[in-house]
Design a protein around this motif. Sequence first.
Motif, PDB file in Angstrom:
ATOM      1  N   VAL A   1      -1.260  15.117   0.102  1.00 49.11           N
ATOM      2  CA  VAL A   1      -0.468  14.005   0.637  1.00 49.11           C
ATOM      3  C   VAL A   1       0.970  14.452   0.875  1.00 49.11           C
ATOM      4  O   VAL A   1       1.581  15.097   0.019  1.00 49.11           O
ATOM      5  CB  VAL A   1      -0.502  12.800  -0.329  1.00 49.11           C
ATOM      6  CG1 VAL A   1       0.351  11.655   0.217  1.00 49.11           C
ATOM      7  CG2 VAL A   1      -1.928  12.335  -0.556  1.00 49.11           C
ATOM      8  N   ASP A   2       1.491  14.123   2.034  1.00 44.47           N
ATOM      9  CA  ASP A   2       2.887  14.428   2.376  1.00 44.47           C
ATOM     10  C   ASP A   2       3.769  13.295   1.839  1.00 44.47           C
ATOM     11  O   ASP A   2       4.045  12.317   2.527  1.00 44.47           O
ATOM     12  CB  ASP A   2       3.025  14.554   3.887  1.00 44.47           C
ATOM     13  CG  ASP A   2       4.417  15.031   4.290  1.00 44.47           C
ATOM     14  OD1 ASP A   2       5.271  15.187   3.399  1.00 44.47           O
ATOM     15  OD2 ASP A   2       4.651  15.248   5.491  1.00 44.47           O
ATOM     16  N   PHE A   3       4.200  13.454   0.577  1.00 46.84           N
ATOM     17  CA  PHE A   3       4.955  12.379  -0.068  1.00 46.84           C
ATOM     18  C   PHE A   3       6.341  12.183   0.533  1.00 46.84           C
ATOM     19  O   PHE A   3       6.908  11.093   0.459  1.00 46.84           O
ATOM     20  CB  PHE A   3       5.057  12.634  -1.571  1.00 46.84           C
ATOM     21  CG  PHE A   3       3.782  12.354  -2.312  1.00 46.84           C
ATOM     22  CD1 PHE A   3       3.398  11.050  -2.569  1.00 46.84           C
ATOM     23  CD2 PHE A   3       2.944  13.374  -2.710  1.00 46.84           C
ATOM     24  CE1 PHE A   3       2.220  10.774  -3.234  1.00 46.84           C
ATOM     25  CE2 PHE A   3       1.765  13.118  -3.371  1.00 46.84           C
ATOM     26  CZ  PHE A   3       1.390  11.809  -3.642  1.00 46.84           C
TER      27      PHE A   3
ATOM     28  N   LEU B   1       0.842  -1.205   0.000  1.00 47.82           N
ATOM     29  CA  LEU B   1       0.000   0.000   0.000  1.00 47.82           C
ATOM     30  C   LEU B   1       0.874   1.251   0.000  1.00 47.82           C
ATOM     31  O   LEU B   1       0.658   2.185  -0.788  1.00 47.82           O
ATOM     32  CB  LEU B   1      -0.925  -0.022   1.218  1.00 47.82           C
ATOM     33  CG  LEU B   1      -2.006   1.064   1.304  1.00 47.82           C
ATOM     34  CD1 LEU B   1      -3.180   0.570   2.137  1.00 47.82           C
ATOM     35  CD2 LEU B   1      -1.493   2.358   1.916  1.00 47.82           C
ATOM     36  N   PHE B   2       1.859   1.297   0.889  1.00 48.37           N
ATOM     37  CA  PHE B   2       2.722   2.481   0.959  1.00 48.37           C
ATOM     38  C   PHE B   2       3.571   2.619  -0.295  1.00 48.37           C
ATOM     39  O   PHE B   2       3.869   3.741  -0.738  1.00 48.37           O
ATOM     40  CB  PHE B   2       3.601   2.412   2.207  1.00 48.37           C
ATOM     41  CG  PHE B   2       2.957   3.004   3.424  1.00 48.37           C
ATOM     42  CD1 PHE B   2       2.950   4.367   3.643  1.00 48.37           C
ATOM     43  CD2 PHE B   2       2.327   2.192   4.338  1.00 48.37           C
ATOM     44  CE1 PHE B   2       2.345   4.908   4.756  1.00 48.37           C
ATOM     45  CE2 PHE B   2       1.711   2.716   5.462  1.00 48.37           C
ATOM     46  CZ  PHE B   2       1.712   4.094   5.676  1.00 48.37           C
ATOM     47  N   VAL B   3       3.982   1.491  -0.887  1.00 54.07           N
ATOM     48  CA  VAL B   3       4.742   1.571  -2.146  1.00 54.07           C
ATOM     49  C   VAL B   3       3.877   2.163  -3.247  1.00 54.07           C
ATOM     50  O   VAL B   3       4.326   3.025  -4.018  1.00 54.07           O
ATOM     51  CB  VAL B   3       5.259   0.166  -2.538  1.00 54.07           C
ATOM     52  CG1 VAL B   3       5.767   0.163  -3.970  1.00 54.07           C
ATOM     53  CG2 VAL B   3       6.374  -0.270  -1.595  1.00 54.07           C
ATOM     54  N   LYS B   4       2.634   1.719  -3.322  1.00 53.77           N
ATOM     55  CA  LYS B   4       1.720   2.278  -4.326  1.00 53.77           C
ATOM     56  C   LYS B   4       1.488   3.753  -4.091  1.00 53.77           C
ATOM     57  O   LYS B   4       1.479   4.563  -5.042  1.00 53.77           O
ATOM     58  CB  LYS B   4       0.381   1.513  -4.270  1.00 53.77           C
ATOM     59  CG  LYS B   4      -0.619   1.967  -5.332  1.00 53.77           C
ATOM     60  CD  LYS B   4      -0.147   1.631  -6.734  1.00 53.77           C
ATOM     61  CE  LYS B   4      -1.196   1.983  -7.778  1.00 53.77           C
ATOM     62  NZ  LYS B   4      -0.752   1.613  -9.128  1.00 53.77           N
ATOM     63  N   LEU B   5       1.334   4.139  -2.820  1.00 57.66           N
ATOM     64  CA  LEU B   5       1.147   5.552  -2.490  1.00 57.66           C
ATOM     65  C   LEU B   5       2.392   6.352  -2.864  1.00 57.66           C
ATOM     66  O   LEU B   5       2.299   7.492  -3.341  1.00 57.66           O
ATOM     67  CB  LEU B   5       0.851   5.680  -0.994  1.00 57.66           C
ATOM     68  CG  LEU B   5       0.456   7.064  -0.470  1.00 57.66           C
ATOM     69  CD1 LEU B   5      -0.753   7.602  -1.209  1.00 57.66           C
ATOM     70  CD2 LEU B   5       0.170   6.994   1.026  1.00 57.66           C
TER      71      LEU B   5
ATOM     72  N   PRO C   1      -5.925   1.560  -5.564  1.00 59.12           N
ATOM     73  CA  PRO C   1      -6.289   2.573  -6.576  1.00 59.12           C
ATOM     74  C   PRO C   1      -5.037   3.192  -7.190  1.00 59.12           C
ATOM     75  O   PRO C   1      -3.976   3.253  -6.558  1.00 59.12           O
ATOM     76  CB  PRO C   1      -7.088   3.602  -5.774  1.00 59.12           C
ATOM     77  CG  PRO C   1      -7.624   2.855  -4.605  1.00 59.12           C
ATOM     78  CD  PRO C   1      -6.581   1.823  -4.261  1.00 59.12           C
ATOM     79  N   SER C   2      -5.161   3.634  -8.407  1.00 56.58           N
ATOM     80  CA  SER C   2      -3.996   4.150  -9.139  1.00 56.58           C
ATOM     81  C   SER C   2      -3.905   5.666  -9.118  1.00 56.58           C
ATOM     82  O   SER C   2      -3.008   6.231  -9.739  1.00 56.58           O
ATOM     83  CB  SER C   2      -4.034   3.660 -10.593  1.00 56.58           C
ATOM     84  OG  SER C   2      -5.256   4.049 -11.205  1.00 56.58           O
ATOM     85  N   SER C   3      -4.816   6.342  -8.440  1.00 57.49           N
ATOM     86  CA  SER C   3      -4.766   7.809  -8.414  1.00 57.49           C
ATOM     87  C   SER C   3      -5.363   8.314  -7.110  1.00 57.49           C
ATOM     88  O   SER C   3      -6.078   7.602  -6.405  1.00 57.49           O
ATOM     89  CB  SER C   3      -5.528   8.398  -9.606  1.00 57.49           C
ATOM     90  OG  SER C   3      -6.892   8.015  -9.536  1.00 57.49           O
ATOM     91  N   ILE C   4      -5.040   9.570  -6.804  1.00 56.30           N
ATOM     92  CA  ILE C   4      -5.572  10.254  -5.621  1.00 56.30           C
ATOM     93  C   ILE C   4      -6.209  11.554  -6.104  1.00 56.30           C
ATOM     94  O   ILE C   4      -5.586  12.308  -6.868  1.00 56.30           O
ATOM     95  CB  ILE C   4      -4.459  10.546  -4.605  1.00 56.30           C
ATOM     96  CG1 ILE C   4      -3.838   9.245  -4.117  1.00 56.30           C
ATOM     97  CG2 ILE C   4      -4.995  11.335  -3.415  1.00 56.30           C
ATOM     98  CD1 ILE C   4      -2.662   9.449  -3.200  1.00 56.30           C
TER      99      ILE C   4
END
Length: 981
Positions: free
Chosen positions: A795-797, A762-766, A786-789
């Motif tokens: 989001v604090d990338f 999940l975090f890798v996808k994020l 999901p593939s988009s936000i």
Amino acid sequence: MVPPPPWWAGPRPRDRPRAVLWTGSPRPGDPPPVQLIVQFLEQASKPSVNEQNQVQPPPDNKRNRILKLLALKVAAHLKWDLDVLEKSLSVPVLNMLLNELLCISKVPPGTKHVDVDLSSLPPTTAMAILLYNRWAIRTIVQSSFPVKQVKPGPPQLNVMNQMQQEKELTENILKVLKEQAADSILVLEGALKLNKDLYVHTIRTLDLLAMEPGMVNGETESSTAGLKITAEEIECQVCYDLGAIYFQQGSTNAAVHENAKEKFFRTKELIAKNGSSSLHFTIDEERLAGYCQACGVLTSSSDDASQQATPYSQIHSCMKSGNYQDLVKIFLEDNLTLSLPVQFRQSVLRELFQKAQQGNDALDEVCFKVCVCNTVCDVLQGEIIDIQFCLLFLKPSKEKIDFLLEVCSRSINLENASEALKRRMAAFLKNLCLGLEDLQLVFMISSHELFIKLLKDEERKLLIDQMRKRSPRINLCTKPVTSFYDIPASASVNIGQLEHQLILSVDPWRIRQILIELHGMTSERQFWTVSNKWEVPNVYGNVILGIKDNLTRDLVYILMAKGLHCCAIKDFVHAKQLFAACLELVTEFSPKLRQVMLNEMLLLDIYTHEAGPGASGERPPSDLISRVRGYLEMRVPDIPLRQVIAEECVAFLLNWRENEYLTMQVPLPLVQTNPYVKLGQLLAATCKELPGPKESRRTAKDLWEVVVQICSVSNQHKRGNDGRVSLIKHRESTLGIMYRSELLSFIKKLREPLVLTTILSLFVKLHNVREDIVNDIAAEHISIWPSSIPNLQSVDFEAVAVTVKELVSYALTINPNNHFWLIIQADIYFATNQYSAALHYYLQAGAVCSDFFIKMVPPDVYTDQVIKRMIKCCSLLNCHTQVAILCQFLREVDYKTAFKALQEQNSHDAMDSYYEYIWDVTILEYLTYLHHKRGETDKRQIAIKAIGQTELNASNPEEVLQLAAQRRKKKFLQAMAKLYF
């Protein structure tokens, strides 16, 4: 009908080729005898290849039997001297030679030597068993010695491969020898009881064995066949070898160390009796002397006297024999000479303390006396007094003061001592008086002859005045009256001592007793504040401090604080005792605190199981799982709860795969009110549906949204002094169900691989949502998210990237051999331009799932994306030949990249040494053309040799070509791993 000759026998005399006979007489130009053994055994052990090109074991034919016999003859010519053989032959070759000796000596194959009665065997057979087991023991001992590494020359992969094969073979043999070491020791110990001469094979007896089978049982088995080895020679050599193995084992077993001393002593006796020169054995007398010195085995009286003359040996002897009176005497005498270093004195004292702590109460007095000697020595040298002395003098007595004054008197010669020494001793005695509470002990010191001589009249008067200020009844000039001895210690001293015991004790009943005594002395103190290390969570502290009875409040608070501290340091036994006592106490008056203690004991039981049986994979008892569920479902009002208990309970259920309960049975109100339960339910539901169809990914989407919200930042606008509006980002957002730091802390309590893989993907996808495709990170099950936000800016990338790194590092501590996690770690290093580290983890991922590349790496591990990233890493590290080889690993060979890499002349890898790993003929033809164009003849020949291998012929069947490619892949990846691991 004549039976066929045994496999070890050579051909009959009429059939034996005369050209291969070796009689033991060297001719000019011949190689050394030991090298002949290597040549003969190498030729005899060469594998054969059948018509189907399959490798077969060495055939048992006439030629190979002759070669093995010749190798044995060479060893017989050398009189089976293990020193000579070990220096010149490798472990595998010597192992093969001695196994051949066992076979030709008719030792039954598969029989354990320890089960054979040596006295009932023919002399040559017994000697063969003895030789083999002596070599086994010597090899084990030799392998324990450090070996100086030979400086390597230029790296040559074929030489490296041969060395690696020989190293692995040696390690395998050593492993077997070490497993059988106990049996070999028993065989050699049995040989010492034989007390008879034995015989070893010579060239003549070996020739006789090679004749007709009917002639074998005659002279070769008689007591006079072969080279005679006397019983004393056998005993001397066996004692030396046994002493060496016992000495190696003696570091962990004192009894075995005694055996080593006995064996070396006997070896020395036999050498002194028979002389050091013998035809049949040699012993390194310098090494034997070193062994003897190390073991304390000294045969001559002069050596013994010199040894006893040194204080070090005397102290060592006293410690070993338990003669502690002489030990104290040595320390006391050394206080005058000060010859022993301070560090040595302290090490002896530490060893005594360790023995005393192991239950030897008799050593307490010895520890005190040695500590006093060391302290007086420190005083004379101007050093600081050790803390151990202060601790031992917390409860001084008349006997202790008497001994201290004796040590001080015997440690200084007042006639010859310097003024500096006198001042140091006087200051020490004066400070000792000021620190004592017992007036009787003060009078003992002040009236001592040494004290009167060291302190002047003015100093003594000043000291008396200081003591009078502290207690007006003190009179140091006269002898105290009888009632003076009965003066009790002050109440403040008693309270301080009891508080000290209260801090140290972890026995709940002793804590209760101390508190009762303290409250009996004073009612004004709050004893739960004695130590600032006693910490109780605020949610509990408010309830506990509300208890009206002072004694009960102090007892509950201290038991709770000490129990929590024991939990933190994983002293679960004492924690359970403290919590149980606290539970019994609060049950009588507070249902609220009773539930608090039950909750804490549940957490303690979770910790105990996870650190004990759970660490080895044992499932928790059903009772514990039921209690965890009961805690989560608990609805008792006004009970103070610690968030960490709910966190640990949810992590516990996830770790033991209680997904059914978390997804279906947990109450809905609990999910809505407890963020950890909600997170656990989403994780359990997502893991339960993996791998599932797209329709079943609704829970994955819900978990995604929860985590995205936790990682989102809250933006605020603020107007500055200049009127401009600036944007402020808060890293720890309150938008989610918990903070990101709390989420990370919770995840680090998980150990279940599937749960960790899910949250990690999940975090890798994020992380990948915003990043471009070059820095994309691969992960298992990444397609379920999901593939988009909708709002990327929220989001604090940066925090997401940090979290991914922390999670991967944590996951690899749980299972360092998970290849998917290793690929993620490699991708992270690749994205941050750390190419060498990235290659390390890419190779490690392939190694763990292929038994170090013995099998083929699965295609879902080394995907085209992974291979391309490995290619880029090698390219940026200027390892261009590696780039060209890796281009072959792709589904469609990337000739453009390979040719471009080969054109580079500034390559940091082994270049032409890698050509043997190339199986693509097009790349090899290009290399041939390239080297011809550059005029590099040698390299061109290497490329031509590589392309000329028959297994790369394009006319071969596809299976042959694939096998050739796979073999080269394995060897190349193994060579790469050696470079980057």
